[in-house]
Motif scaffolding. Structure first.
Motif, PDB file in Angstrom:
ATOM      1  N   THR A 186       0.815  -1.220   0.000  1.00  0.00           N
ATOM      2  CA  THR A 186       0.000   0.000   0.000  1.00  0.00           C
ATOM      3  C   THR A 186       0.852   1.277   0.000  1.00  0.00           C
ATOM      4  OG1 THR A 186      -0.302   0.499   2.375  1.00  0.00           O
ATOM      5  CG2 THR A 186      -1.718  -1.210   1.415  1.00  0.00           C
ATOM      6  N   PHE A 187       0.177   2.388  -0.038  1.00  0.00           N
ATOM      7  CA  PHE A 187       0.751   3.731  -0.072  1.00  0.00           C
ATOM      8  C   PHE A 187       1.578   4.048   1.168  1.00  0.00           C
ATOM      9  CE2 PHE A 187       0.397   8.341   0.529  1.00  0.00           C
ATOM     10  CZ  PHE A 187       0.570   8.847  -0.755  1.00  0.00           C
ATOM     11  N   PHE A 188       1.308   3.347   2.271  1.00  0.00           N
ATOM     12  CA  PHE A 188       1.824   3.787   3.565  1.00  0.00           C
ATOM     13  C   PHE A 188       3.014   2.982   4.105  1.00  0.00           C
ATOM     14  CE2 PHE A 188      -2.741   4.846   3.382  1.00  0.00           C
ATOM     15  CZ  PHE A 188      -2.631   6.233   3.424  1.00  0.00           C
ATOM     16  N   ARG A 189       3.318   1.831   3.531  1.00  0.00           N
ATOM     17  CA  ARG A 189       4.395   1.001   4.090  1.00  0.00           C
ATOM     18  C   ARG A 189       5.758   1.701   4.017  1.00  0.00           C
ATOM     19  NH1 ARG A 189       7.768  -3.980   3.866  1.00  0.00           N
ATOM     20  NH2 ARG A 189       9.810  -3.029   3.748  1.00  0.00           N
ATOM     21  N   ARG A 190       6.126   2.199   2.850  1.00  0.00           N
ATOM     22  CA  ARG A 190       7.468   2.768   2.683  1.00  0.00           C
ATOM     23  C   ARG A 190       7.716   3.962   3.622  1.00  0.00           C
ATOM     24  NH1 ARG A 190      10.139   0.971  -2.253  1.00  0.00           N
ATOM     25  NH2 ARG A 190       8.763  -0.392  -3.440  1.00  0.00           N
ATOM     26  N   PRO A 191       6.825   4.972   3.656  1.00  0.00           N
ATOM     27  CA  PRO A 191       7.076   6.084   4.589  1.00  0.00           C
ATOM     28  C   PRO A 191       6.984   5.681   6.050  1.00  0.00           C
ATOM     29  CG  PRO A 191       4.941   6.345   3.519  1.00  0.00           C
ATOM     30  CD  PRO A 191       5.658   5.248   2.792  1.00  0.00           C
ATOM     31  N   LEU A 192       6.142   4.697   6.375  1.00  0.00           N
ATOM     32  CA  LEU A 192       6.052   4.221   7.755  1.00  0.00           C
ATOM     33  C   LEU A 192       7.368   3.569   8.174  1.00  0.00           C
ATOM     34  CD1 LEU A 192       4.331   3.740  10.298  1.00  0.00           C
ATOM     35  CD2 LEU A 192       3.556   1.585   9.257  1.00  0.00           C
ATOM     36  N   HIS A 193       7.944   2.795   7.289  1.00  0.00           N
ATOM     37  CA  HIS A 193       9.224   2.154   7.560  1.00  0.00           C
ATOM     38  C   HIS A 193      10.347   3.180   7.691  1.00  0.00           C
ATOM     39  CE1 HIS A 193      13.110   0.509   6.046  1.00  0.00           C
ATOM     40  NE2 HIS A 193      12.814  -0.510   6.833  1.00  0.00           N
ATOM     41  N   ASP A 194      10.328   4.189   6.821  1.00  0.00           N
ATOM     42  CA  ASP A 194      11.438   5.154   6.756  1.00  0.00           C
ATOM     43  C   ASP A 194      11.373   6.236   7.821  1.00  0.00           C
ATOM     44  OD1 ASP A 194      12.395   3.766   4.590  1.00  0.00           O
ATOM     45  OD2 ASP A 194      11.615   5.161   3.094  1.00  0.00           O
ATOM     46  N   PHE A 195      10.147   6.709   8.136  1.00  0.00           N
ATOM     47  CA  PHE A 195      10.012   7.906   8.964  1.00  0.00           C
ATOM     48  C   PHE A 195       9.207   7.698  10.244  1.00  0.00           C
ATOM     49  CE2 PHE A 195       9.652   9.196   4.366  1.00  0.00           C
ATOM     50  CZ  PHE A 195      10.992   9.515   4.199  1.00  0.00           C
ATOM     51  N   GLY A 196       8.669   6.505  10.466  1.00  0.00           N
ATOM     52  CA  GLY A 196       7.816   6.299  11.619  1.00  0.00           C
ATOM     53  C   GLY A 196       6.408   6.804  11.360  1.00  0.00           C
ATOM     54  N   LEU A 197       5.513   6.634  12.324  1.00  0.00           N
ATOM     55  CA  LEU A 197       4.107   6.984  12.124  1.00  0.00           C
ATOM     56  C   LEU A 197       3.909   8.479  11.883  1.00  0.00           C
ATOM     57  CD1 LEU A 197       1.184   6.027  12.034  1.00  0.00           C
ATOM     58  CD2 LEU A 197       1.058   6.336  14.513  1.00  0.00           C
ATOM     59  N   PHE A 198       4.502   9.314  12.739  1.00  0.00           N
ATOM     60  CA  PHE A 198       4.326  10.763  12.575  1.00  0.00           C
ATOM     61  C   PHE A 198       4.964  11.233  11.272  1.00  0.00           C
ATOM     62  CE2 PHE A 198       5.591  15.212  13.451  1.00  0.00           C
ATOM     63  CZ  PHE A 198       4.327  15.737  13.675  1.00  0.00           C
ATOM     64  N   GLY A 199       6.123  10.688  10.945  1.00  0.00           N
ATOM     65  CA  GLY A 199       6.771  11.037   9.678  1.00  0.00           C
ATOM     66  C   GLY A 199       5.946  10.599   8.485  1.00  0.00           C
ATOM     67  N   MET A 200       5.281   9.444   8.615  1.00  0.00           N
ATOM     68  CA  MET A 200       4.398   8.974   7.545  1.00  0.00           C
ATOM     69  C   MET A 200       3.255   9.956   7.321  1.00  0.00           C
ATOM     70  SD  MET A 200       1.795   5.751   7.452  1.00  0.00           S
ATOM     71  CE  MET A 200       0.496   6.813   8.075  1.00  0.00           C
ATOM     72  N   TYR A 201       2.707  10.498   8.419  1.00  0.00           N
ATOM     73  CA  TYR A 201       1.633  11.480   8.295  1.00  0.00           C
ATOM     74  C   TYR A 201       2.131  12.733   7.558  1.00  0.00           C
ATOM     75  CZ  TYR A 201      -1.178   8.840  11.712  1.00  0.00           C
ATOM     76  OH  TYR A 201      -1.907   7.876  12.350  1.00  0.00           O
ATOM     77  N   ILE A 202       3.314  13.201   7.897  1.00  0.00           N
ATOM     78  CA  ILE A 202       3.881  14.390   7.237  1.00  0.00           C
ATOM     79  C   ILE A 202       4.106  14.110   5.755  1.00  0.00           C
ATOM     80  CG2 ILE A 202       5.892  15.915   7.123  1.00  0.00           C
ATOM     81  CD1 ILE A 202       6.215  15.570  10.132  1.00  0.00           C
TER      82      ILE A 202
END
Length: 451
Positions: free
Chosen positions: A349-365
């Motif tokens: 999905t759209f959210f795995r890569r940023p969640l892995h790289d930046f954490g939950l708050f970073g994924m939101y940003i």
């Protein structure tokens, strides 16, 4: 299993929220994102028993909150830029005057040159594929599948034509861009009163030729990307013709359902054409392609694996690839993520890569920035401006990012030097096609006085 139905329920709620905030515009990026997630979740539910899915609450929360952040980002742009207020069917920030459309004039010589240039590139490309694979004969079918296996799955990102002559790889970008530009001009002119059949045929030939390299490399993703762009062009141009007054959303829904009914079998049976075969039934294959991302995202949240080695390891592969080539960065990973589960899939999905790289708050940003970008592009550059041909083409080019959102995060492809090159090419090719590109040379007065 029960939480998958809860996820579907929340996605439907988010769909209506996005529709409410976007004046029933079903092609608005936040609305389309919710549609794609509903589509993927429905296939996940259909295969849940077979895959033994035990969907978790953490995955439910992250997916729902992530989609909501994307929706909020779009609304935030409109409210800040145009003072948009919550009012259903309010289109105050869109011009209500009927747009008098005049066909885009093109030079027949330039069109003819574009056709021969594209054919020349195809012939050269075919010879390069045969050289790399060591196979003779047709470049379609098995040869295309072999070439894909040799180049795509075993190379780092943004090197679609790895092994191909360096000059040719750049020329093929022009062929690709010609397809986007001529596709838009064709759609635009068909919707105008003035129609030149010979010009339309020339434009159509260029668009068709631009698809052929995708079949040569067995790359159906790029076929879907350009097809999605052309569908966006049709929607936007039709709305421009009626100044966004006429609600085309339900017509789009009908067309979309027809495309799904036709597209799923076409997508499945095209495997043989491009040298890729499977031994599972059509619905099983479709469920894996479309619905496995939801399941794998849940597996990722339960077992994230190794932490990122560098900033943006998975999300910004295009940036790291550029820095690697310049000798600045020493690490760049393959674009393909690890395969999990018995279905052996690797999309999250759209959210795995940023969640892995930046954490939950970073994924939101990260999600908010992308959502804000699409709102700026769609609402600020396409819906509000009348003379916006360039921006409509750019929207079409980027729109696959939204179409793919329920399956994969395509930032690794779009945030890259390749995208920058194509955006610049789109601008210049559009100017050349419109015969508006001029090079003016001005001499300094001092030099003239000397003469």
């Amino acid at each position: 299993m029960e939480l998958l139905w809860v996820l579907m329920m929340f996605e439907c709620i988010l769909f209506f929220i996005a529709l409410f905030l976007n004046e029933k515009d079903i092609v608005a990026p936040p609305v389309m994102m919710t549609i794609m997630f509903i589509f993927s979740t429905s296939f996940t539910i259909s295969a849940a028993k077979e895959w033994n899915v035990d969907f978790g609450f953490n995955s439910l929360f992250i997916l729902v909150s992530g989609i909501l952040v994307f929706i909020i980002a779009g609304y935030f742009y409109k409210s800040v830029r145009y003072g948009y207020k919550l009012k259903f069917n309010s289109k105050s920030y869109v011009s209500q005057k009927c747009t008098k459309m005049k066909s885009i004039e093109t030079n027949s010589t330039i069109l003819l040159f574009s056709i021969f240039f594209s054919i020349f590139c195809l012939i050269w490309y075919a010879s390069e594929i045969k050289r790399i694979t060591g196979y003779s004969g047709s470049v379609f079918g098995n040869v295309a599948g072999i070439y894909r296996a040799m180049t795509v799955h075993n190379t780092v990102s943004n090197q679609e034509f790895e092994g191909v002559n360096a000059v040719l790889s750049q020329l093929l970008k022009i062929v690709d861009v010609l397809g986007y530009v001529c596709g838009y001009i064709l759609v635009f002119n068909i919707n105008c009163d003035k129609k030149k059949i010979k010009t339309q045929i020339s434009l159509l030939i260029i668009v068709i030729i631009s698809y052929i390299p995708y079949f040569m490399t067995a790359n159906r993703g790029t076929i879907l990307q350009k097809t999605a762009a052309i569908l966006v062009y049709i929607y936007v141009v039709r709305n421009k013709k009626y100044s966004w007054k006429k609600d085309l959303s339900f017509k789009v829904i009908r067309i979309g359902l027809v495309l799904v009914v036709i597209g799923i079998p076409a997508f499945y049976y095209s495997l043989n054409l491009i040298g890729r075969s499977v031994n599972v039934a059509i619905m099983q294959y479709t469920a894996k392609y479309v619905g496995s991302s939801i399941y794998l995202f849940d597996l990722f949240t339960k077992n994230p694996g190794k932490p990122p080695i560098v900033f943006g390891e998975e999300s910004l592969i295009g940036v790291h690839s550029l820095l690697y080539r310049l000798g600045i960065d020493t690490y760049v990973r393959d674009v393909n993520l690890e395969k999990r589960a018995i279905i052996s899939s690797n999309v999250y999905t759209f959210f795995r890569r940023p969640l892995h790289d930046f954490g939950l708050f970073g994924m939101y940003i990260f999600t908010f920035i992308i959502g804000y970008f699409f709102s700026w592009l769609y609402n600020g550059k396409v819906k509000r401006k009348s003379n916006n041909d360039f921006w409509v083409i750019i929207l079409g080019y980027f729109y696959y990012w939204i179409i793919l959102s329920s399956i994969e995060q395509n930032s690794f492809s779009y945030i890259s030097i390749n995208t920058l090159i194509k955006v610049v090419l789109i601008y210049f090719v559009m100017k050349i096609m419109q015969n508006k590109f001029r090079v003016k040379i001005k001499f300094r007065k001092a030099y003239e006085n000397e003469k």
